[in-house]
Structures are given as C-alpha cells and as structure tokens.
Write an enzyme that holds these catalytic residues in place. Structure first.
Site, PDB file in Angstrom:
ATOM      1  N   ASP A  39       0.810  -1.218   0.000  1.00 46.53           N
ATOM      2  CA  ASP A  39       0.000   0.000   0.000  1.00 46.53           C
ATOM      3  C   ASP A  39       0.841   1.264   0.000  1.00 46.53           C
ATOM      4  O   ASP A  39       0.344   2.346   0.304  1.00 46.53           O
ATOM      5  CB  ASP A  39      -0.927   0.002   1.215  1.00 46.53           C
ATOM      6  CG  ASP A  39      -0.160  -0.068   2.536  1.00 46.53           C
ATOM      7  OD1 ASP A  39       1.083  -0.214   2.492  1.00 46.53           O
ATOM      8  OD2 ASP A  39      -0.799   0.023   3.594  1.00 46.53           O
ATOM      9  N   CYS A  87       4.978  -0.349   2.584  1.00 47.50           N
ATOM     10  CA  CYS A  87       5.520  -1.690   2.815  1.00 47.50           C
ATOM     11  C   CYS A  87       6.874  -1.668   3.522  1.00 47.50           C
ATOM     12  O   CYS A  87       7.135  -2.507   4.393  1.00 47.50           O
ATOM     13  CB  CYS A  87       5.606  -2.470   1.506  1.00 47.50           C
ATOM     14  SG  CYS A  87       6.676  -1.740   0.258  1.00 47.50           S
ATOM     15  N   HIS A 127       8.720  -3.620  -3.679  1.00 49.92           N
ATOM     16  CA  HIS A 127       8.041  -4.109  -2.471  1.00 49.92           C
ATOM     17  C   HIS A 127       9.012  -4.727  -1.472  1.00 49.92           C
ATOM     18  O   HIS A 127       9.920  -5.474  -1.847  1.00 49.92           O
ATOM     19  CB  HIS A 127       6.991  -5.149  -2.838  1.00 49.92           C
ATOM     20  CG  HIS A 127       6.132  -5.549  -1.679  1.00 49.92           C
ATOM     21  ND1 HIS A 127       5.209  -4.694  -1.108  1.00 49.92           N
ATOM     22  CD2 HIS A 127       6.062  -6.702  -0.970  1.00 49.92           C
ATOM     23  CE1 HIS A 127       4.606  -5.315  -0.101  1.00 49.92           C
ATOM     24  NE2 HIS A 127       5.114  -6.527   0.002  1.00 49.92           N
TER      25      HIS A 127
END
Length: 356
Positions: free
Chosen positions: A221, A224, A330
């Site tokens: 989102d 991370c 990520h």
C-alpha cells in the site's frame, strides 16, 4: 509454471508510484553471478563511510509457482517441528541420564550434586527509546536480545555482533566467504516489466530458500518498507506510522548526512516522506538503521545483487533485522528459520499469500 493471469496478479498486487532511490553511504552491496566466481578486494571511502560490494555466484533455475512455494514453506514447518521434537526427546534422555548419575554421585559424596552448579543464562534485553506509547511501554523502544535469547520470545531483534550466533549457520558462512569490491551509488531503475518481475520473484524465492528464510508478507500500500521494519522492530506491522515518524525525525535531525543523496529539495523530500503511502527508499533505510541503531540486511531480487547490508553510521549496531526487496517495488519482513519457534512459524504462515 504460473499462468499469465497469475503473473499479472503478482505484478498488479503492488500499488502506488515508483520511488526514486539513491543509496546512501552506509550500504554494502553483495552481488551474484550465474557462472564464474569473481573475487575482488577494494574499499571505497566516501563522506566518512565505506562502500562494499560482494560477489556471490549461484544459478537461479528453480521453478517458481505458488504450489512449490507453499510446499517449501510446509517443508520448513515440518522440519522445524521434527527438529524441535527430536531436540526435546534428546534433552529428556540426557536429563534422565544426568539425574541418575547425580543421584548415585550424591549418595556417595555426602549429598553433593555437581549438576546443581549449572551456569545461569542471561536472557536480559536492552530497551531503546524514551517516549511513552499507548501500550504503556516506550513508544520508540525496540527490544534487542542477544543470540542466546529464547526462540519463543515475543519481541526481539536478531544480533549479529557476535560471530558465534551465525558461525554455525549457512548464511553466516556465506557472508564470511564473500570478498568486497567497490560500489558506486545510483538511482534505482524503472519498475520492471511483468516478465522480468516474475523472474525476479523466482530469483528472490530461490535466495530465501538458499539462506533458509521465512517471509512475512505485508500489504503493498505504499507503506511496505515501514510495515516490514515495524514487523521486525516491534513484531507488528501496524506500527508502521510510528516507524515512519521516527525515520523522518532522524532525517530532520541530520540533514547534512542525508540531503546529498536526495534528488530534490530536502524540505520537499521530508514533506513527501511524512505522508502515509509514500514509498520508502535506501535513504529512509539508512535513517532507520541510524535511528534504531540496527544493521539492516535486505535480501534482494536483483540479478546481480544478492543482498544489501546497511550499517548505522555513527553508533555501534545493537542487533540486526532482515527484509526482502522484490522487483524494486516491495519490501517484506523475513526471519531466519532456525531462530523461529513453531508458534511463530504458524503465525507467519497465515501471512504468506501469493497474488493477493
């Protein structure tokens, strides 16, 4: 192999704009080559800090699909349970043998039991921080435990300051065998295309297996990095907002140490990083290492970089935490399996989802 729809879901899982990343000065880069082992040794000193880059050499040719990954995790869990049961059984046998010998010895030596003088084990921890939080403990406190701490402790930070902690582990041996070469900081590239992102995911899964890590997935989102740091530092990703505040506070406290690595006005950068959902980068990782006085090891999916090691710049590290970094977009928290209890593994297993 994974289908096109599964590949797409993996890429589409991550939301938010691509961050710019300018790695600062306290970073070690470890490289991986697919064919020949290359050994170079050179230290590059810049702004009072060292850049070190390592070469490791392993092929990445394992199949990467959801079934294999989950099967691998099941294997880790079963292995952990089996080893735990075997260790417990051996301890019971040793205890019975020792008790029998002690009783015989005590009867023949005026009741003196030599095993009563077993050395005490210190499981004490050190708290960092001083602001009171709602839960009654220090708001920015991090429980830092030594290598001898019990594996089922609720909160801890892995310690790398003692060689004996990792000397017997494959991960520690691989670190000790790598040789440094120069590293030049650069801005991260673009978000990779779908095919390359899937390949990166496969490579990262292989490295997690090779170094025996369990991955705790956090939402993609935009928070991370901060969620993964919070999971490692406080054992809950929900404290990501507090971690972000601490990192921004650190950046503000030492602008001269960080602004040279930011490709924009530093005040604008601070405002951006203060907003929830703004992607973290290597500058914020360096600030996290400095603020919490921990070494941060980031296992990457980069083709030529196995992992990055970020060191606190002005103080001795109090421990080490581990993150994974996939396809430049990520972060997740990762844990060494041998330091994880059965209960903790089961908790992480619920978090491990693919394509969500």
């Amino acid at each position: 192999m994974v289908s096109h729809e599964e590949n797409t879901s993996i890429v589409e899982w991550f939301l938010g704009p691509h961050p710019y990343t300018y790695p600062p000065y306290g970073i070690e880069m470890i490289h991986e080559d697919d064919e020949v082992a290359v050994a170079h040794h050179h230290h590059h000193h810049q702004s009072g800090e060292y850049y070190r880059e390592y070469e490791d050499h392993r092929s990445s040719d394992v199949d990467n699909d959801e079934i294999i990954a989950r099967t691998l995790q099941d294997d880790f869990l079963q292995l952990e349970i089996a080893e735990s049961n075997d260790y417990s059984h051996q301890n019971q046998q040793q205890q019975h043998q020792q008790e029998g010998y002690t009783n015989n010895y005590s009867n023949n030596n005026n009741g003196y039991a030599w095993n009563d003088q077993s050395p005490a084990v210190d499981y004490s921890s050190e708290w960092i921080g001083n602001d009171n939080d709602q839960d009654g403990r220090s708001d920015d406190s991090v429980n830092v435990f030594s290598c001898s701490s019990p594996s089922d402790t609720d909160e801890y930070v892995y310690s790398w300051e003692s060689d004996q902690c990792d000397a017997d582990g494959e991960f520690g041996r691989r670190l000790n065998q790598m040789v440094p070469i120069p590293y030049i900081p650069k801005i991260n590239g673009e978000i990779p295309p779908e095919e390359e992102a899937v390949s990166d995911h496969e490579r990262l899964r292989n490295r997690l297996e090779m170094f025996d890590f369990t991955e705790v997935k956090v939402p993609g989102d935009g928070n991370c990095q901060f969620r993964a740091l919070a999971d490692q530092l406080y054992k809950t990703a929900d404290r990501h907002k507090h971690v972000r505040r601490q990192i921004v506070k650190q950046l503000k406290s030492r602008p001269d140490s960080y602004q040279g690595y930011v490709p924009m006005d530093f005040s604008d950068y601070l405002r951006k990083m203060s907003r929830s959902g703004e992607w973290g980068d290597h500058v914020t990782l360096q600030a996290a290492a400095d603020a919490y006085r921990v070494k941060i090891v980031v296992l990457t999916s980069f083709k030529d970089t196995c992992y990055i090691e970020i060191l606190p710049t002005s103080q001795e590290s109090k421990g080490v935490i581990f993150l994974s970094f996939w396809a430049e977009v990520h972060y997740n928290a990762i844990y060494l399996n041998r330091d994880t209890s059965e209960t903790e593994l089961q908790r992480k297993r619920k978090w491990w989802r693919f394509g969500n």
